[in-house]
Design an enzyme around this catalytic site. Sequence first.
Site, mmCIF file in Angstrom:
data_model
loop_
_atom_site.group_PDB
_atom_site.id
_atom_site.type_symbol
_atom_site.label_atom_id
_atom_site.label_comp_id
_atom_site.label_asym_id
_atom_site.label_seq_id
_atom_site.Cartn_x
_atom_site.Cartn_y
_atom_site.Cartn_z
ATOM 1 N N HIS A 32 18.496 -36.428 -4.778
ATOM 2 C CA HIS A 32 17.775 -36.868 -3.571
ATOM 3 C C HIS A 32 16.292 -36.519 -3.631
ATOM 4 C CE1 HIS A 32 21.511 -38.016 -1.727
ATOM 5 N NE2 HIS A 32 22.018 -36.830 -2.053
ATOM 6 N N CYS A 51 0.822 -1.207 0.000
ATOM 7 C CA CYS A 51 0.000 0.000 0.000
ATOM 8 C C CYS A 51 0.859 1.261 0.000
ATOM 9 C CB CYS A 51 -0.864 0.030 1.243
ATOM 10 S SG CYS A 51 -1.941 -1.382 1.392
ATOM 11 N N GLU A 78 18.266 -17.516 -6.269
ATOM 12 C CA GLU A 78 17.850 -16.190 -6.735
ATOM 13 C C GLU A 78 17.319 -16.268 -8.175
ATOM 14 O OE1 GLU A 78 17.088 -13.589 -5.454
ATOM 15 O OE2 GLU A 78 17.292 -11.987 -6.905
ATOM 16 N N TRP A 102 -2.861 -2.694 -1.468
ATOM 17 C CA TRP A 102 -2.412 -4.073 -1.702
ATOM 18 C C TRP A 102 -3.190 -4.910 -0.691
ATOM 19 C CZ3 TRP A 102 0.349 -7.926 0.989
ATOM 20 C CH2 TRP A 102 0.968 -8.902 0.199
ATOM 21 N N GLU A 128 8.798 -14.838 -9.856
ATOM 22 C CA GLU A 128 8.190 -13.542 -9.546
ATOM 23 C C GLU A 128 7.633 -12.838 -10.763
ATOM 24 O OE1 GLU A 128 10.335 -11.098 -6.110
ATOM 25 O OE2 GLU A 128 11.663 -11.691 -7.723
ATOM 26 N N LYS A 152 13.605 -15.069 -9.177
ATOM 27 C CA LYS A 152 13.356 -14.026 -10.188
ATOM 28 C C LYS A 152 12.389 -14.546 -11.239
ATOM 29 C CE LYS A 152 14.341 -11.051 -8.767
ATOM 30 N NZ LYS A 152 15.020 -10.860 -7.517
ATOM 31 N N ASN A 202 -1.996 2.278 5.751
ATOM 32 C CA ASN A 202 -1.113 1.157 5.396
ATOM 33 C C ASN A 202 -0.917 0.327 6.660
ATOM 34 O OD1 ASN A 202 -0.772 2.348 2.934
ATOM 35 N ND2 ASN A 202 1.383 2.875 3.215
ATOM 36 N N GLY A 203 -0.709 -0.957 6.487
ATOM 37 C CA GLY A 203 -0.445 -1.793 7.661
ATOM 38 C C GLY A 203 -1.676 -2.597 8.029
ATOM 39 N N LYS A 216 6.841 -3.859 -3.494
ATOM 40 C CA LYS A 216 8.257 -3.487 -3.388
ATOM 41 C C LYS A 216 8.733 -3.460 -1.943
ATOM 42 C CE LYS A 216 12.127 -2.494 -5.031
ATOM 43 N NZ LYS A 216 12.791 -3.593 -5.726
ATOM 44 N N ARG A 240 5.398 0.198 -6.065
ATOM 45 C CA ARG A 240 5.375 -0.586 -4.823
ATOM 46 C C ARG A 240 4.450 -1.800 -4.918
ATOM 47 N NH1 ARG A 240 6.782 2.569 -0.016
ATOM 48 N NH2 ARG A 240 5.325 1.306 1.147
#
Length: 630
Positions: free
Chosen positions: A528, A2, A505, A76, A512, A509, A102-103, A625, A27
């Site tokens: 394994h 948010c 990573e 968000w 995402e 990526k 926000n939050g 973000k 964001r």
Amino acid sequence: MCGIVAVTGYRKALPLLVEGLEKLEYRGYDSAGIAVIDSDNKKLVCHKAEGKLKNLKHKLDKKIISGSLGIGHTRWATHGKPVLRNAHPHCDWTKQVAVVQNGIIENYFELKTKLESEGIVFTSETDTEVIPHLIQKELNNLSNLNLENSGSTLLIAVRNVISDLEGAYALAVIWSGSPDSLVVARKQAPLIIGLGEGEFVCASDTPAITNITNTILPMEDDEMALLTPLGIEIYNSENERQYRNPISLRLSEQIVDKKHFKHYMLKEIYDQPQIAKNWIKQFLRNDESSLTSINYPFDIQFLKNIDQIQILACGTSRHAALVGSYLLEQYAGIPTNVFYASEFRYSPPPLSPNILTIGVTQSGETADTLAALNMEIKRRQSSGKESYKPNLIAITNRLDSSISRLVPNIIDISAGIEIGVAATKTFFGQLLSFYGLAITFAQIRKSKTHEEIDKMISNLIKIPPILEDLIISHNKISEELAHNFSNMKDVIFLGRGINYPIALEGALKLKEISYIHAAGYPAGEMKHGPIALLEKKVPVISIATPGNVFEKVISNAQEAKARDSYLVGIAPECEGTEIFDYLIPLPLIDEWISPLLTVVPMQLLSYHIAAHRGLDVDQPRNLAKSVTVE
Ligand code: F6R
């Protein structure tokens, strides 16, 4: 996540709010809205739209809303689906008070149940909606007192309400009864005040205010403020007025320019050689007489007593921390553990003295990382043992962030604002910081000779030009290779040793931004279990850099080849690498510094696969973000 922007001044608020929200789009969000007090009739006007900001702009098109006080929000979803009724701002039942937040308000259900029992009808499923209703109730109570100043009345009403709120939040409130007063409050969620000329702005992140001012006052936890065109008043939780000097934003925090690139992510990948140059200039020093070759903005004497390190981070920052832990243990010889910040908070290892805690977060606002660090600081302080010092370092890209206020020793990666939600250049900057720390500890602990340390430093100095060439050539290769991947459903990434975190990573990526399922494994672990997945349609991307484990990685790749997988190698053209169906060539470099190069094809390949699939590369679905909720 948010975003909040709010303004009070002399210019029309609406265009300023929309411009601010545009700057917060990076964001990540799923709906947007604004509320303004119309100066003609002193009524609250509120407009919201689902999806991207362009939908809101379309709704606002040709609407003339005068009024210079307003709040805006990109949401968000946490409580309630990403639909219109849940978009912010939220208003009270009389439509006089509007709030963006926000939050998370943790006790919202209890507050909502009480309000509903009093006959208040809710129009959303959000936790936020309790706030405007509670403020309106307070305003009704305060009206009996006949307070003269309507701004102060709103301030008191908000203060009374937030004393009942539990959770972490940042909020901005306007009320039609006070048409130039903006009240804002912060508790463990970022909020900054921007000081313009005759106008004040408040936002959850700096890019949203740079169209108005570059002079800011970051708010501290548990502070609230009253902003009017005449000035600002900041109060702490004890209701004591706070005075402090504003600070200027650095140029890198003001410029958010895509240049000629199609997406910010690609531009940010191309920024990396410059970040390496800046880091070399800022952190490597030639002073033979000093304790270490690295230039820190804080006194590093306390590092001499450290005999263990724990690193707390999330997502990509955690992958940088894993490379860091490899360097700190294998190069500098200091035992190091990396924790998911979200796990550490609830299951920390037993306390031990002489441990250094490093928090890694590009945004400096990740709630899990902040909470884990907070918990660690508190438990060490309350252990009662003098030796249990909260030795702390944070590695961040945002000096103006919450982590910079929590942790005394900051390593600023100075990568410039990263707009692409998928972290690239900040990961690279974090890696460089870990190289610096590994060199420092190797010097302090004398675990490496002068010659070995000089070699590491001179290898690092060589990185920028190598990286420049690599990005240009790998960009072309990845664009070509992306065609082979666009219909894939699963991809496996393999690496070993210092490049195992780079495999993780690479997988993150790809997931995402292209929404293709991917997983990273230590190459030796594939047999394994994950090997069961292998077949023609499951490509395997292997990082094989000459050094400690090169032959082993090649053997692990053979195992994949024997199962018909399409094999991509990130490796130099040398004996052994002919096994790959497709080779993304690397120059021959020292294994210690290889992650600084091997990550590049990971970033570029994911970028081109996502771009080829026509996806929103810079703002992938559901992601944010800076993740300011736990
Ligand atoms: C990955 C990504 C996230 C973040 C994670 C932590 O591209 O962006 O996984 O790395 O949310 O964020 P920071 O570094 O801000 O703490």
